[in-house]
Each structure stands twice: as C-alpha cells, then as structure tokens.
Design a protein around this motif. Structure first.
Motif, mmCIF file in Angstrom:
data_model
loop_
_atom_site.group_PDB
_atom_site.id
_atom_site.type_symbol
_atom_site.label_atom_id
_atom_site.label_comp_id
_atom_site.label_asym_id
_atom_site.label_seq_id
_atom_site.Cartn_x
_atom_site.Cartn_y
_atom_site.Cartn_z
ATOM 1 N N LEU A 269 10.156 1.338 5.148
ATOM 2 C CA LEU A 269 10.978 1.870 6.256
ATOM 3 C C LEU A 269 10.190 1.593 7.567
ATOM 4 C CD1 LEU A 269 12.495 4.962 4.076
ATOM 5 C CD2 LEU A 269 13.738 2.964 4.989
ATOM 6 N N ASP A 270 8.920 2.024 7.552
ATOM 7 C CA ASP A 270 8.054 1.679 8.868
ATOM 8 C C ASP A 270 8.544 0.508 9.608
ATOM 9 O OD1 ASP A 270 6.871 4.215 8.558
ATOM 10 O OD2 ASP A 270 5.138 3.513 7.437
ATOM 11 N N CYS B 36 13.825 -0.029 -2.185
ATOM 12 C CA CYS B 36 13.852 -0.258 -0.836
ATOM 13 C C CYS B 36 15.082 -0.421 -0.569
ATOM 14 C CB CYS B 36 12.888 -1.414 -0.521
ATOM 15 S SG CYS B 36 11.114 -1.121 -0.885
ATOM 16 N N ILE B 37 16.060 -1.162 -1.103
ATOM 17 C CA ILE B 37 17.420 -1.351 -0.505
ATOM 18 C C ILE B 37 18.264 -0.166 -0.358
ATOM 19 C CG2 ILE B 37 19.628 -2.578 -0.924
ATOM 20 C CD1 ILE B 37 17.892 -4.831 -2.150
ATOM 21 N N MET B 38 17.901 0.603 -1.438
ATOM 22 C CA MET B 38 18.578 1.858 -1.589
ATOM 23 C C MET B 38 18.304 2.762 -0.422
ATOM 24 S SD MET B 38 18.731 2.627 -5.586
ATOM 25 C CE MET B 38 19.629 4.335 -5.243
ATOM 26 N N ALA B 39 16.865 2.779 -0.127
ATOM 27 C CA ALA B 39 16.301 3.708 0.979
ATOM 28 C C ALA B 39 16.783 3.242 2.348
ATOM 29 C CB ALA B 39 14.841 3.730 0.943
ATOM 30 N N LEU B 40 16.804 1.789 2.637
ATOM 31 C CA LEU B 40 17.354 1.161 3.774
ATOM 32 C C LEU B 40 18.731 1.671 3.911
ATOM 33 C CD1 LEU B 40 16.297 -0.943 5.828
ATOM 34 C CD2 LEU B 40 17.999 -2.404 4.652
ATOM 35 N N GLN B 41 19.689 1.568 3.090
ATOM 36 C CA GLN B 41 21.127 2.059 3.315
ATOM 37 C C GLN B 41 21.301 3.420 3.766
ATOM 38 O OE1 GLN B 41 23.309 -0.193 3.591
ATOM 39 N NE2 GLN B 41 22.852 -2.035 2.316
ATOM 40 N N ASP B 42 20.285 4.254 2.820
ATOM 41 C CA ASP B 42 20.483 5.736 2.977
ATOM 42 C C ASP B 42 19.926 5.988 4.625
ATOM 43 O OD1 ASP B 42 20.589 8.491 2.555
ATOM 44 O OD2 ASP B 42 18.353 8.483 2.255
ATOM 45 N N HIS B 43 18.889 5.591 5.077
ATOM 46 C CA HIS B 43 18.462 5.782 6.343
ATOM 47 C C HIS B 43 19.247 5.150 7.545
ATOM 48 C CE1 HIS B 43 14.379 8.135 5.611
ATOM 49 N NE2 HIS B 43 14.745 7.562 4.371
ATOM 50 N N ALA B 44 19.961 4.026 7.072
ATOM 51 C CA ALA B 44 20.791 3.542 8.124
ATOM 52 C C ALA B 44 21.992 4.448 8.426
ATOM 53 C CB ALA B 44 21.184 2.280 7.463
ATOM 54 N N SER B 45 22.266 5.321 7.767
ATOM 55 C CA SER B 45 23.441 6.078 8.062
ATOM 56 C C SER B 45 22.876 7.131 9.123
ATOM 57 C CB SER B 45 23.828 7.129 6.879
ATOM 58 O OG SER B 45 22.929 7.901 6.514
ATOM 59 N N ARG B 46 21.720 7.353 9.595
ATOM 60 C CA ARG B 46 21.249 8.512 10.398
ATOM 61 C C ARG B 46 20.043 7.794 11.396
ATOM 62 N NH1 ARG B 46 19.636 9.918 5.405
ATOM 63 N NH2 ARG B 46 17.521 10.133 4.873
ATOM 64 N N GLU B 47 19.625 6.837 11.132
ATOM 65 C CA GLU B 47 18.705 5.982 12.195
ATOM 66 C C GLU B 47 19.257 4.669 12.631
ATOM 67 O OE1 GLU B 47 14.493 6.470 10.996
ATOM 68 O OE2 GLU B 47 15.110 7.197 9.153
ATOM 69 N N ALA C 238 10.920 -1.453 8.828
ATOM 70 C CA ALA C 238 12.417 -1.541 9.406
ATOM 71 C C ALA C 238 12.628 -0.944 10.605
ATOM 72 C CB ALA C 238 13.334 -0.817 8.163
ATOM 73 N N ARG C 239 12.031 0.138 10.833
ATOM 74 C CA ARG C 239 12.103 0.711 12.086
ATOM 75 C C ARG C 239 11.854 -0.146 13.478
ATOM 76 N NH1 ARG C 239 10.366 5.111 8.586
ATOM 77 N NH2 ARG C 239 12.181 6.739 8.376
ATOM 78 N N ILE C 240 10.792 -0.625 13.170
ATOM 79 C CA ILE C 240 10.065 -1.614 14.501
ATOM 80 C C ILE C 240 10.938 -2.573 14.594
ATOM 81 C CG2 ILE C 240 7.872 -2.978 14.864
ATOM 82 C CD1 ILE C 240 6.370 -1.172 13.405
ATOM 83 N N TYR C 241 11.235 -3.291 13.622
ATOM 84 C CA TYR C 241 12.323 -4.557 13.624
ATOM 85 C C TYR C 241 13.562 -4.153 14.002
ATOM 86 C CZ TYR C 241 8.371 -6.828 10.831
ATOM 87 O OH TYR C 241 7.388 -7.187 10.609
ATOM 88 N N GLY C 242 14.048 -3.044 13.733
ATOM 89 C CA GLY C 242 15.429 -2.697 14.173
ATOM 90 C C GLY C 242 15.338 -2.348 15.515
ATOM 91 N N LEU D 231 0.763 -1.252 -0.006
ATOM 92 C CA LEU D 231 0.032 0.110 0.087
ATOM 93 C C LEU D 231 0.984 1.234 0.134
ATOM 94 C CD1 LEU D 231 -2.842 1.431 0.271
ATOM 95 C CD2 LEU D 231 -2.530 1.288 2.955
ATOM 96 N N THR D 232 2.002 1.235 0.945
ATOM 97 C CA THR D 232 2.532 2.439 1.298
ATOM 98 C C THR D 232 4.125 2.546 0.378
ATOM 99 O OG1 THR D 232 3.291 1.682 3.126
ATOM 100 C CG2 THR D 232 1.158 2.781 3.043
ATOM 101 N N GLY D 233 4.545 1.442 -0.030
ATOM 102 C CA GLY D 233 5.770 1.682 -0.888
ATOM 103 C C GLY D 233 6.823 1.685 -0.162
#
Length: 449
Positions: free
Chosen positions: A149-150, A181-192, A152-156, A142-144
């Motif tokens: 990322l939603d 999704c993989i690229m967004a995960l790597q990008d957000h991992a640098s700050r979250e 990923a945050r919960i599981y992380g 539904l949300t792409g």
C-alpha cells in the motif's frame, strides 16, 4: 545442515576470492569456520558490488552475504558502508543488491536499515525515471501488505499529478500474499484517491489477476513466427549480409529458424558463390539453428581456418549436421584444446555426432587442461549441459563436475548439480558446499540429498 555441522574449511585469499565471486559454498564455510577477519574487505566489496555473473537471471545473494557479516563484530562497518551506498549508488544491479541487503538486515532487527531502505525506495518511486521500481519488491517482502500500500500511494499520487505517467505495474507479489494485496488495494481505493488511481492503472494493464500471468510459450512462438515471416525476406537478409550489417548472429539466426526450405536453399546458393569472409560469416549465421541443405568440405575447412568470425560461424552451422566429417572435426578440436575464443562452441559439434563414453572421456581430459576466463567457462559449461541433456551419458559426470567447479554462473552450476545428483555423483565435499551455496536454487536441488 546446521552451521555447527560443517567441516572446517580454510581458504587462502585467492581461493576465497574465487569462491566468493562464483558463489561457491566453500566461501561461506570458510567464514563459518574461520571468521571473516582476513577476508572482510573481499566480502564488503561483494556486498557493495554484485559479483553475480548474470544478475538479471540469477537469484539474489543478499541472504548468503548477510550470513557472512550479520553476526560478526564488524557488522557496524558493513552496515555503515551499505547505508552510504544506498544514498549514492547509480548502478542498477549494485543498488538492487544493496536494497536486498538492507531488507535482510531490517528483517533481523536493524531499525536503521529499515529506515534507510524506505528512504531509498521512497525517493526512487517518487521520480518518473527508469529506476522508480528499485527496491519496491524488497520493501514489500519486508513489510507485506502495508508495504504494498505504501508503494500504491506513491505511484497513485504520480498518476493523479500526470495521468500519462507510466508507473511500475509488475511489483505485485507472486507469493501467497498476492490475493491479500489485491483485496487491500480494492478496500483502500474506496477511500484513498491515490490508491484508486494506481488500482485503475493496474486494471488498465490487466495486472490484477489473482495469479501471475503465465507466459504462453506456444502462442509466443506463433506470434514470433508470423512477425519474422512478415518483416523479413531472403532479399532483405542477403542485402544486410552484403553491406555487413549487424555484428551479431541474432537476426540472421532468427530468420533461419523461420525460413522455408526454399529460402534456405537460396541463402545456401549465395553462400557457395561468395568470396568475402565477412559476408560468408553472416550467411552462415542463418544456419545456426537451421539445417544446412548440404554439407560441403569447405565448411569444415572454414571451421578450422584462420578467420575468427568465419571460423565461429562455421562451427555453429556444422553443429546442426550429423556427419562423420563433423565428428572428426569435433574430436580434433577437443584433442588440440581448441575450445575457446572463436572455437568456444566446438563442443556443440558433438551434439549430433556423439560417441558414448569415448567422447565423454576425451571432453573431460580437454576441459581439465584448459585455463579459461569466465565467458569461456560459461559457454563451455552450457556446451557440456547440452550434451548431457541430449545423450544422458553417465560418462559425462567428470565433465559435469568441471562445470560445477569452473562456471561463473549459478544457473549453469544448478543444472550441473541437478544432473550429478541424479547420477548419484555428488560426493560428501560437493554436497556440503552445495548446501552452503550462494544460490537458493542450488541449495534447493540438494536439500533432500
């Protein structure tokens, strides 16, 4: 085909209930032509409790069910019931369908459905339990990327709290959005930190490849063969049969598939000496997918005898044999309608003993006269499909049409439709039904017809 091109079709409640349960397109055609007023309760039940014969392997019916109520005056009744069950349902497959229905509703503009779906998904994902994956794929669909990322945050967050927590590693989309999704995960991992924790977990599981992992069937077969040869022996199988261990053929049959000719001879020798029917049946299970070294008349007697377990085991073993005695047995069972219960695999007797045209006609007549339950229809359906795939006899078309009408599973129905389409045996009525089928796989087969 557009909805305004269907032919008017009205079903009585029993016929509608049967079509709805099996996923036949005539159920949707009835609603499109006649409305849902007289069958709304049946549709609501199908929404709240999945009616798929094998929900683990069959495509979702959420889009199909939504088309029945999504634009109806009763939408509020349906949505209220679905939202209520989202809060309380504990059955895995029912809850999964409810999540997919909520996703469908949200995708068509229902903001409350979006909110309820997220509340359900968030609650499940935050808890280290077997259902922590439930609804995640629906939310991501539904949300792409944002929805990915939603999750990923919960599981992380869980991994940060407990580095030993085993969170889901299989929800990365397999579609075109996978790389995004993989690229967004790597990008957000640098700050979250929580996303970094989930990324690290996925990397440890080798789950971040640019494309989904492809099952290597050949390698899996080699690994299975080596494991069976290592873990099982003739002595262990004979001991298990002697104490009547396991009431399912699975392990015996697996051993037989990987046994040497000498090992099969040893099993056969013990079988021919055995007097106990329960032990005989277990030894025969070894030959469900392995050839009998020799055919003795007693096997044919067992396959038509009074002991149900031995009878079923003998039929399965004889299906591996090409012999006139086996063909005569197959013909006899078809003529007498002995194709259910302990005789449910009797069609397999034709696999290596098939007479084109005449056997096809005999099988079609036998099937027409049967009153089957779902399990029997499912097994008979695969029996017909196996015969067609082995012999490609066009005379089996009536039997394939029986499969389409009676099988409870969409996978079996899809294969029957595929073969009928190849034979140019899909008439107009069946084609229209297939275009409205619950299974996207069935609809795809006829999309170019």
């Amino acid at each position: 085909m557009r909805d305004d091109e269907y032919v008017m079709l009205r079903l009585d409640r029993d016929a509608f209930s049967d079509a709805l349960r099996k996923g036949h397109g005539r159920a949707l055609m009835h609603v499109l032509g006649c409305g849902l007023e007289d069958v709304a309760d049946l549709i609501l039940t199908a929404c709240l409790h999945t009616q798929s014969y094998d929900p683990q392997s069959e495509p979702s019916r959420a889009d199909w069910l939504f088309r029945m109520f999504g634009a109806s005056p009763q939408y509020a009744v349906f949505s209220a019931a679905i939202f209520d069950r989202l809060e309380s349902e504990t059955d895995t497959w029912d809850l999964l369908q409810l999540c997919e229905l909520a996703r469908e509703m949200a995708a068509h503009g229902d903001d409350e459905a979006r909110r309820r779906l997220w509340r359900c998904v968030q609650s499940k994902a935050a808890s280290p339990a077997g259902a922590d994956w439930m609804g995640a794929e629906a939310w991501i669909a539904l949300t792409g990327v944002d929805g990915w990322l939603d999750m990923a945050r919960i599981y992380g967050r869980r991994r940060l709290a407990d580095p030993e927590d085993f969170v889901p590693d299989h929800i990365l989309p397999a579609t075109d959005t996978r790389q995004q999704c993989i690229m967004a995960l790597q990008d957000h991992a640098s700050r979250e930190p929580e996303i970094a924790a989930y990324r690290d977990f996925l990397e440890s599981r080798d789950a971040l490849s640019p494309s989904p992992r492809v099952w290597d069937k050949a390698a899996a077969e080699v690994e299975l063969h080596e494991r069976v040869r290592r873990d099982w022996s003739v002595e262990r199988i004979l001991d298990a049969a002697q104490v009547r261990r396991w009431d399912s053929p699975h392990l015996y049959s697996r051993f037989g598939r990987h046994a040497t000719p000498e090992e099969l001879e040893a099993i056969y020798a013990r079988l021919m000496q055995e007097k106990d029917d329960a032990i005989r049946a277990r030894l025969l299970w070894v030959f469900r997918r392995a050839p009998l070294p020799r055919l003795a008349d007693v096997f044919v007697e067992w396959a038509d005898g009074p002991n149900p377990e031995l009878r079923s085991a003998a039929i399965a073993a004889l299906s591996q044999v090409s012999d006139g005695r086996v063909h005569a047995l197959a013909v006899s069972k078809a003529r007498e309608g002995k194709l259910m219960n302990e005789d449910a695999e009797a069609l397999s007797l034709f696999l290596n003993n098939y007479a084109p045209i005449s056997d096809a006609r005999l099988i079609a007549r036998a099937l027409t006269d049967l009153r089957t339950d779902d399990d029997s229809a499912h097994r008979l359906g695969w029996g017909v499909l196996d015969l067609f795939e082995r012999h490609a006899d066009t005379a089996l078309a009536p039997a394939l049409k029986w499969v389409y009408k009676h099988t409870p599973g969409s996978s079996c129905r899809r294969e029957a439709v595929k073969h009928l389409a190849a034979l140019s045996e899909l008439d107009g009525e069946m084609l229209r039904e297939c275009q409205h089928d619950a299974s996207a796989d069935v609809r795809d087969v006829v999309s170019h017809q």
